[in-house]
Design a protein around this motif. Structure first.
Motif, mmCIF file in Angstrom:
data_model
loop_
_atom_site.group_PDB
_atom_site.id
_atom_site.type_symbol
_atom_site.label_atom_id
_atom_site.label_comp_id
_atom_site.label_asym_id
_atom_site.label_seq_id
_atom_site.Cartn_x
_atom_site.Cartn_y
_atom_site.Cartn_z
ATOM 1 N N GLY A 1 134.801 -26.305 -73.130
ATOM 2 C CA GLY A 1 135.245 -26.611 -71.777
ATOM 3 C C GLY A 1 135.050 -28.097 -71.509
ATOM 4 N N ALA A 2 135.946 -28.676 -70.704
ATOM 5 C CA ALA A 2 135.847 -30.106 -70.392
ATOM 6 C C ALA A 2 134.499 -30.436 -69.743
ATOM 7 C CB ALA A 2 136.992 -30.515 -69.463
ATOM 8 N N LYS A 3 133.994 -29.524 -68.900
ATOM 9 C CA LYS A 3 132.755 -29.766 -68.171
ATOM 10 C C LYS A 3 131.601 -30.088 -69.119
ATOM 11 C CE LYS A 3 129.899 -27.539 -64.603
ATOM 12 N NZ LYS A 3 129.686 -26.244 -63.912
ATOM 13 N N TYR B 1 134.699 -34.282 -58.278
ATOM 14 C CA TYR B 1 134.089 -33.187 -59.027
ATOM 15 C C TYR B 1 132.624 -33.569 -59.253
ATOM 16 C CZ TYR B 1 133.895 -29.976 -63.120
ATOM 17 O OH TYR B 1 133.606 -29.003 -64.037
ATOM 18 N N TYR C 1 130.344 -35.615 -62.572
ATOM 19 C CA TYR C 1 130.266 -37.031 -62.981
ATOM 20 C C TYR C 1 128.954 -37.660 -62.512
ATOM 21 C CZ TYR C 1 135.315 -36.013 -62.559
ATOM 22 O OH TYR C 1 136.549 -35.412 -62.586
ATOM 23 N N ASN D 1 141.028 -33.481 -58.147
ATOM 24 C CA ASN D 1 140.273 -32.416 -57.499
ATOM 25 C C ASN D 1 139.141 -33.138 -56.771
ATOM 26 O OD1 ASN D 1 138.632 -30.299 -56.791
ATOM 27 N ND2 ASN D 1 138.039 -29.759 -58.884
ATOM 28 N N ASP E 1 139.382 -37.813 -66.336
ATOM 29 C CA ASP E 1 139.315 -36.359 -66.382
ATOM 30 C C ASP E 1 140.650 -35.835 -65.860
ATOM 31 O OD1 ASP E 1 138.380 -33.748 -66.438
ATOM 32 O OD2 ASP E 1 137.260 -33.918 -64.556
ATOM 33 N N PRO F 1 142.401 -32.439 -66.071
ATOM 34 C CA PRO F 1 142.741 -31.048 -66.390
ATOM 35 C C PRO F 1 143.944 -30.481 -65.629
ATOM 36 C CG PRO F 1 140.822 -31.087 -64.953
ATOM 37 C CD PRO F 1 141.131 -32.514 -65.308
ATOM 38 N N TYR F 2 144.474 -31.251 -64.655
ATOM 39 C CA TYR F 2 145.560 -30.694 -63.837
ATOM 40 C C TYR F 2 146.934 -31.276 -64.144
ATOM 41 C CZ TYR F 2 141.725 -28.641 -61.312
ATOM 42 O OH TYR F 2 140.607 -27.917 -61.001
ATOM 43 N N SER G 1 141.659 -29.890 -70.634
ATOM 44 C CA SER G 1 141.143 -28.535 -70.703
ATOM 45 C C SER G 1 142.275 -27.529 -70.815
ATOM 46 C CB SER G 1 140.356 -28.262 -69.426
ATOM 47 O OG SER G 1 139.929 -26.926 -69.403
ATOM 48 N N SER H 1 141.610 -24.617 -69.500
ATOM 49 C CA SER H 1 141.214 -23.722 -68.408
ATOM 50 C C SER H 1 142.303 -23.528 -67.363
ATOM 51 C CB SER H 1 139.976 -24.280 -67.697
ATOM 52 O OG SER H 1 138.838 -24.126 -68.493
ATOM 53 N N LYS H 2 142.815 -24.644 -66.842
ATOM 54 C CA LYS H 2 143.736 -24.555 -65.721
ATOM 55 C C LYS H 2 145.174 -24.396 -66.208
ATOM 56 C CE LYS H 2 139.873 -25.533 -63.518
ATOM 57 N NZ LYS H 2 139.292 -26.818 -63.599
ATOM 58 N N ARG I 1 136.255 -20.895 -72.149
ATOM 59 C CA ARG I 1 135.517 -22.137 -72.353
ATOM 60 C C ARG I 1 136.060 -22.969 -73.509
ATOM 61 N NH1 ARG I 1 135.261 -23.188 -68.731
ATOM 62 N NH2 ARG I 1 133.706 -24.819 -68.966
HETATM 63 C C1 LIG Z 1 137.985 -27.283 -63.574
HETATM 64 C C2 LIG Z 1 137.639 -28.700 -63.794
HETATM 65 C C3 LIG Z 1 136.993 -29.123 -64.964
HETATM 66 C C4 LIG Z 1 136.354 -28.144 -65.935
HETATM 67 O O1 LIG Z 1 137.162 -27.627 -66.857
HETATM 68 P P1 LIG Z 1 136.552 -26.682 -67.957
HETATM 69 O O2 LIG Z 1 137.375 -27.010 -69.155
HETATM 70 O O3 LIG Z 1 136.758 -25.279 -67.477
HETATM 71 O O4 LIG Z 1 135.113 -26.993 -68.168
HETATM 72 C C5 LIG Z 1 136.789 -30.472 -65.162
HETATM 73 N N1 LIG Z 1 137.168 -31.372 -64.244
HETATM 74 C C6 LIG Z 1 137.753 -31.010 -63.102
HETATM 75 C C7 LIG Z 1 138.143 -32.062 -62.135
HETATM 76 C C8 LIG Z 1 137.995 -29.665 -62.827
HETATM 77 O O5 LIG Z 1 138.528 -29.321 -61.663
#
Ligand SMILES: *Cc1c(COP(=O)(O)O)cnc(C)c1O
Length: 400
Positions: A105-107, A131, A134, A181, A209, A211-212, A240, A242-243, A251
């Motif tokens: 996961g990016a987190k 987020y 950071y 975000n 970062d 992910p969107y 990521s 994830s989204k 993950r």
């Molecule tokens: C959801 C999100 C992440 C985390 O993504 P994962 O890959 O699920 O850990 C990272 N940065 C931002 C801004 C997010 O909204």
């Protein structure tokens, strides 16, 4: 018990209380009493992972070769799939071995990269609101976040020229995230090009970062930070699955870009974790290389939800603009409320949960965030409850 408490490290004692805990507690309390809470509070896709991805995961899970420890830097085929995806999506060339690193996961990578750059006394430049990871990872590494306000006035882009020289001198990392975000804002290539110039000028590494980038509306095409001229010389981008592919539960994410930064993170990770379960890596390869139709299908769903939410919010006097990308609506709270007051009032009067903007930083005060990741039926019910809140609250106010 007391003794154990005294043994807790300063870094953990100093962790600021997690704001969402209070809201989560209230939601749980209401639900325990049998009250149905409709939550717009969490950015976690409600739509399942597409079936072709799950099929690949199940198949890979059957193979004993995937039952053993994975390598820290992931399957070579996954790094290759990530590099090819960046090429296809953004026209960015990456060396799959030195410029790509899969993450749990990016987190996970966002949290650990602080350990690669931040020594006690160092600064990471962090947008406010943002987020939370950071700034938290900066603090856990012993550094200090320096907050760069972002607001509607500056299109939610930080004013990098306003950062004082002594701060630039102590800064090692600069965090950015677009599509953003929680604000839903986007950045264009000219902004990222200026960021690269400033990184050179002030000797600061960039962590973007993103992910969107795949969740977009009205045909909008977000750019990747890696498309900026010379981005690879100064920074990395976290991304990521994830989204994009509704894979939050599996993950898996990645970091790409500057090979020295990627290598430093690989060194930290190889000492802390033992990689990503391989069946999940195969699922990720399928996601990145298989049909991308699911992305368009999901975006059509989110866009419909976005339009419903924006229309309702504006009709009850909560100012909000339709975002071009991302999963969130950043709405102004009504006059006379703080973001926490407003979120609490919604929860208590009509059982609707939203996230108070202050949870993302001081500068998030005055806003709440609504996520589009709730099923259509709940969304519609949630919106009618918001309208009900308006009529409940409108009455006494008019008389006052
Ligand atoms: C959801 C999100 C992440 C985390 O993504 P994962 O890959 O699920 O850990 C990272 N940065 C931002 C801004 C997010 O909204």
């Amino acid at each position: 018990m007391r003794l154990i408490h005294n043994l807790i490290s300063k870094r953990v004692k100093n962790l600021s209380p997690y704001l969402f805990v209070e809201i989560s507690r209230k939601i749980a309390e209401k639900r325990a009493k049998g009250e149905a809470v409709i939550s717009f509070a969490i950015g976690d896709p409600d739509i399942p992972t597409p079936s072709h991805i799950i099929d690949r995961l199940l198949q890979a899970a059957q193979d004993p070769a995937n039952h053993r420890y994975p390598e820290t830097d992931g399957l070579p085929e996954l790094r290759q799939a990530i590099a090819e995806w960046y090429k296809r999506r953004f026209g960015v060339s990456l060396d799959a071995d030195s410029e790509v690193l899969p993450l749990i996961g990016a987190k996970e990578g966002i949290a650990h990269i602080a350990l690669c750059f931040i020594d006690p006394g160092d600064i990471a430049l962090v947008p406010d609101p943002a987020y939370p990871v950071y700034s938290i990872s900066t603090a856990l590494a012993g550094g200090e976040p320096y907050y760069m306000p972002i607001s509607e006035k500056n299109n939610f882009l930080p004013d990098l020229k306003a950062i004082p020289d002594d701060i630039w001198e102590r800064a090692k990392l600069l965090w950015l995230s677009y599509p953003n975000n929680p604000t839903g804002a986007v950045a264009e290539l000219d902004f990222f090009n200026r960021v690269v110039e400033l990184a050179h000028k002030h000797d600061v590494a960039i962590c973007h970062d993103g992910p969107y980038t795949e969740i977009t509306y009205d045909g909008y095409q977000p750019v990747s930070f890696m498309q900026a001229d010379g981005a690879k010389e100064v920074g990395v981008e976290f991304h990521s699955l994830s989204k994009s592919y509704n894979m939050t539960g599996w993950r898996i994410g990645m970091v790409v870009g500057n090979p020295i930064m990627v290598d430093a993170l690989k060194r930290v990770k190889s000492n802390l974790d033992s990689g990503i379960p391989q069946a999940i890596q195969y699922a990720a390869i399928e996601a990145l290389t298989g049909s991308q139709d699911c992305i368009h299908e999901h975006n059509a769903i989110y866009q419909r939800r976005r339009d419903l939410v924006i229309e309702l919010l504006n009709s009850i006097g909560l100012e909000a603009k339709p975002p071009k990308a991302g999963l969130y609506i950043w709405a102004k709270v009504p006059q006379g409320y703080t973001s926490v007051d407003f979120a609490t009032d919604l929860l208590e009067t009509v059982g609707v949960a939203v996230t108070p903007g202050i949870g993302y930083g001081q500068n998030g005060e005055g806003y709440v965030r609504l996520s589009l990741t709730i099923p259509d039926a709940s969304l519609v019910k949630g919106l009618s409850r918001l309208a009900e809140w308006r009529s409940l609250r409108a009455r006494p106010r008019v008389k006052e």
